[in-house]
Structure formats: structure tokens, C-alpha cells
Design a protein around this motif. Structure first.
Motif, mmCIF file in Angstrom:
data_model
loop_
_atom_site.group_PDB
_atom_site.id
_atom_site.type_symbol
_atom_site.label_atom_id
_atom_site.label_comp_id
_atom_site.label_asym_id
_atom_site.label_seq_id
_atom_site.Cartn_x
_atom_site.Cartn_y
_atom_site.Cartn_z
ATOM 1 N N PRO A 10 26.411 24.774 14.976
ATOM 2 C CA PRO A 10 25.919 26.105 15.450
ATOM 3 C C PRO A 10 25.095 26.775 14.292
ATOM 4 O O PRO A 10 24.063 27.290 14.218
ATOM 5 C CB PRO A 10 26.542 26.809 16.337
ATOM 6 N N TYR A 11 25.980 26.677 13.124
ATOM 7 C CA TYR A 11 25.622 27.685 11.984
ATOM 8 C C TYR A 11 24.303 27.415 11.159
ATOM 9 O O TYR A 11 23.304 28.246 11.356
ATOM 10 C CB TYR A 11 26.686 27.868 11.175
ATOM 11 N N PRO A 12 24.260 26.168 10.766
ATOM 12 C CA PRO A 12 22.886 25.872 10.220
ATOM 13 C C PRO A 12 21.729 25.896 11.402
ATOM 14 O O PRO A 12 20.604 26.376 10.657
ATOM 15 C CB PRO A 12 23.086 24.752 9.711
ATOM 16 N N THR A 13 21.976 25.628 12.381
ATOM 17 C CA THR A 13 20.964 25.747 13.641
ATOM 18 C C THR A 13 20.518 27.163 13.666
ATOM 19 O O THR A 13 19.367 27.516 13.654
ATOM 20 C CB THR A 13 21.246 25.168 14.896
ATOM 21 N N ALA A 14 21.495 28.259 13.511
ATOM 22 C CA ALA A 14 21.136 29.492 13.806
ATOM 23 C C ALA A 14 20.578 30.004 12.640
ATOM 24 O O ALA A 14 19.407 30.835 12.674
ATOM 25 C CB ALA A 14 22.219 30.476 13.885
ATOM 26 N N ALA A 15 20.616 29.499 11.290
ATOM 27 C CA ALA A 15 19.983 29.812 10.131
ATOM 28 C C ALA A 15 18.270 29.517 10.220
ATOM 29 O O ALA A 15 17.438 30.100 9.873
ATOM 30 C CB ALA A 15 20.609 29.241 8.912
ATOM 31 N N LEU A 16 18.281 28.144 10.803
ATOM 32 C CA LEU A 16 16.833 27.431 10.745
ATOM 33 C C LEU A 16 16.101 28.253 11.878
ATOM 34 O O LEU A 16 15.025 28.554 11.604
ATOM 35 C CB LEU A 16 17.039 26.161 11.029
ATOM 36 N N MET A 17 16.693 28.420 12.910
ATOM 37 C CA MET A 17 15.898 29.084 13.954
ATOM 38 C C MET A 17 15.361 30.382 13.690
ATOM 39 O O MET A 17 14.125 30.723 14.054
ATOM 40 C CB MET A 17 16.651 29.054 15.235
ATOM 41 N N THR A 18 16.208 31.234 13.259
ATOM 42 C CA THR A 18 15.705 32.732 12.663
ATOM 43 C C THR A 18 14.848 32.547 11.649
ATOM 44 O O THR A 18 13.899 33.301 11.640
ATOM 45 C CB THR A 18 16.819 33.549 12.234
ATOM 46 N N PHE A 19 15.006 31.644 10.741
ATOM 47 C CA PHE A 19 13.916 31.451 9.568
ATOM 48 C C PHE A 19 12.617 31.101 10.093
ATOM 49 O O PHE A 19 11.490 31.707 9.694
ATOM 50 C CB PHE A 19 14.492 30.198 8.441
ATOM 51 N N LEU A 20 12.674 29.937 11.248
ATOM 52 C CA LEU A 20 11.200 29.794 11.766
ATOM 53 C C LEU A 20 10.548 30.786 12.688
ATOM 54 O O LEU A 20 9.519 30.877 12.464
ATOM 55 C CB LEU A 20 11.465 28.349 12.844
ATOM 56 N N THR A 21 11.355 31.661 12.981
ATOM 57 C CA THR A 21 10.957 32.908 13.845
ATOM 58 C C THR A 21 10.119 33.698 12.812
ATOM 59 O O THR A 21 8.857 34.169 12.970
ATOM 60 C CB THR A 21 12.013 33.847 14.503
ATOM 61 N N ALA A 22 10.732 34.038 11.686
ATOM 62 C CA ALA A 22 10.113 34.625 10.802
ATOM 63 C C ALA A 22 8.911 34.117 10.058
ATOM 64 O O ALA A 22 7.760 34.735 9.804
ATOM 65 C CB ALA A 22 11.120 35.071 9.343
ATOM 66 N N LEU A 23 8.890 32.701 9.971
ATOM 67 C CA LEU A 23 7.895 31.836 9.451
ATOM 68 C C LEU A 23 6.709 31.837 10.388
ATOM 69 O O LEU A 23 5.477 32.307 9.876
ATOM 70 C CB LEU A 23 8.220 30.549 9.182
ATOM 71 N N GLU A 24 6.894 32.030 11.633
ATOM 72 C CA GLU A 24 5.880 31.974 12.641
ATOM 73 C C GLU A 24 5.171 33.244 12.498
ATOM 74 O O GLU A 24 3.984 33.440 12.864
ATOM 75 C CB GLU A 24 6.420 31.713 14.034
ATOM 76 N N ALA A 25 5.867 34.340 12.509
ATOM 77 C CA ALA A 25 5.513 35.642 12.344
ATOM 78 C C ALA A 25 4.664 36.043 11.073
ATOM 79 O O ALA A 25 3.995 36.754 10.924
ATOM 80 C CB ALA A 25 6.519 36.885 12.440
ATOM 81 N N SER A 26 4.830 35.102 10.148
ATOM 82 C CA SER A 26 4.029 34.945 8.863
ATOM 83 C C SER A 26 2.817 34.108 9.198
ATOM 84 O O SER A 26 2.329 33.644 7.804
ATOM 85 C CB SER A 26 4.923 34.787 7.662
ATOM 86 N N ASP A 27 2.529 33.496 10.127
ATOM 87 C CA ASP A 27 1.270 32.674 10.366
ATOM 88 C C ASP A 27 1.761 31.377 9.715
ATOM 89 O O ASP A 27 0.847 30.727 9.308
ATOM 90 C CB ASP A 27 -0.065 33.282 9.702
#
Length: 203
Positions: free
Chosen positions: A108-125
Motif C-alpha cells: 500500500p505504501y508505493p500505491t499511496a505515493a503514486l495516487m497522491t502524485f497523480l492527484t497533484a499531476l491532474e491538478a497541474s493539467d
């Protein structure tokens, strides 16, 4: 929320091995409530694949493209005989694989890191450049990652991995700069296409 395992249960035989790749902290316990634990092998996805071409690519022949990152063996754990068969099959197919006995606790740890990164990336278009320029969003992402790690550690009674302390804006910016140069595909477009497609599933 209820899940219907009846179709899968009816298809199982004693020789069937179920490989589950879902990395959530509760997914294994859910699956083994409905499927024999002795037949379930847990794994983790470490490759990239997609229907090519991406909108930014040009190919004469469309199909499924894939990339096996170096030094990223697919980890598996479960009943020893079935787990080892899976690892052997992967290796015979020129796909690196390994046994990871603490996979259920650590996945679950790398998954949590990836999902939060993707949220920030989506917010950055879906733009690496925009995310690199937005330090406040980077800090918010890192704060969310640390909160997620703490929650996972408490839920699973494990210790968060050492690399949680390495997640800082300078490292993120370095990775955002290097990744597009070393990954043999348009990573920004891949992230946007793939994770927009599976957004409902991911949520």
C-alpha cells in the motif's frame, strides 16, 4: 458495498491459482473471504502497458505497447509452491520477478505515493512543468503522502518504509526532470490517458 464472487468461485478448480494485483490494504482479506487462501497469490504491477498509439505517438501498426523497467522485478507472495511457479513462469517469459514475503504489508505504501502524485499531476493539467513550478501544491502532495503513510502504518501495524523521509520537493523536481528522458514513452500523455480512463475504478 457488496461484491459478487459467485462467477469466479464457480470457475475455480483445485489447480487454479488466483493472482491478485490489487494493492489496497484490505483487498487481500476481502478476496480470501470468498476464495481459498491456499490458492491466492498476491502480486504487484511494476510494468507499464497501454493501447498504442497514444495521442502524441505515431505508429504504422496499432497494438499493445509495454515497457519493463529495469531493476523493477514484479514481487509475489502466497503459498510457496504456487508463488514459486508464478515467479518461474515470469522469468521464463523474460519478465523479472521475485519473492517478497512482506508484500501484503508494504504494497500500500508505493500505491499511496503514486495516487497522491497523480492527484497533484491532474491538478497541474497533467503537466510536469506546471507541477515543478507549483511549490505549494508539491508541499500539499507531500503532506498528503505522509498522512497516508501514517494511516497505513496504523491500519496494518507496520512501519512505513525508510524512503518516506526522502520525499521532498527537490527530489520530486529531479524525478520530473529525469523521468521523461529515461522512460521510452511520452510519460505525461500516458499518465493522462491511462489514469483518466481508470479514474472511477481508482476512486
Amino acid at each position: 458495498q457488496t461484491f459478487d464472487f459467485a462467477g469466479l468461485q464457480s470457475a475455480l478448480t483445485d489447480n487454479t491459482t488466483v493472482i491478485m494485483l490489487q494493492p489496497g490494504p484490505n483487498d487481500y482479506s476481502l478476496a480470501t473471504q470468498h476464495l481459498p487462501e491456499s490458492q491466492v497469490v498476491q502480486g504487484m504491477i511494476t510494468l507499464i502497458s497501454y493501447f498504442a498509439p497514444l495521442p502524441s505517438e505515431q505508429l504504422q501498426l496499432p497494438g499493445v505497447a509495454y515497457w519493463l523497467p529495469p531493476m523493477a522485478a514484479s514481487p509475489f507472495n502466497g503459498p510457496a509452491a504456487r508463488r514459486n511457479d508464478i515467479v518461474t513462469t515470469f522469468k521464463k517469459s523474460n519478465m523479472d520477478a521475485t519473492v517478497k514475503t512482506n508484500l501484503r504489508q508494504m504494497a500500500p505504501y508505493p500505491t499511496a505515493a503514486l495516487m497522491t502524485f497523480l492527484t497533484a499531476l491532474e491538478a497541474s493539467d497533467w503537466s510536469f512543468a506546471k507541477l515543478k513550478q507549483n511549490r505549494s501544491l508539491q508541499l500539499e502532495m507531500i503532506k498528503a503522502q505522509q498522512q497516508a503513510f501514517n494511516a497505513i502504518a496504523k491500519e496494518t501495524n507496520t512501519r512505513a518504509p525508510f524512503w518516506k523521509h526522502l520525499i521532498m520537493p527537490w527530489l520530486l523536481n529531479l524525478l520530473l526532470k529525469i523521468a521523461p528522458k529515461v522512460v521510452p514513452l511520452d510519460l505525461e500523455t500516458y499518465f493522462q490517458v491511462h489514469f483518466t480512463k481508470v479514474k472511477d475504478q481508482t476512486k
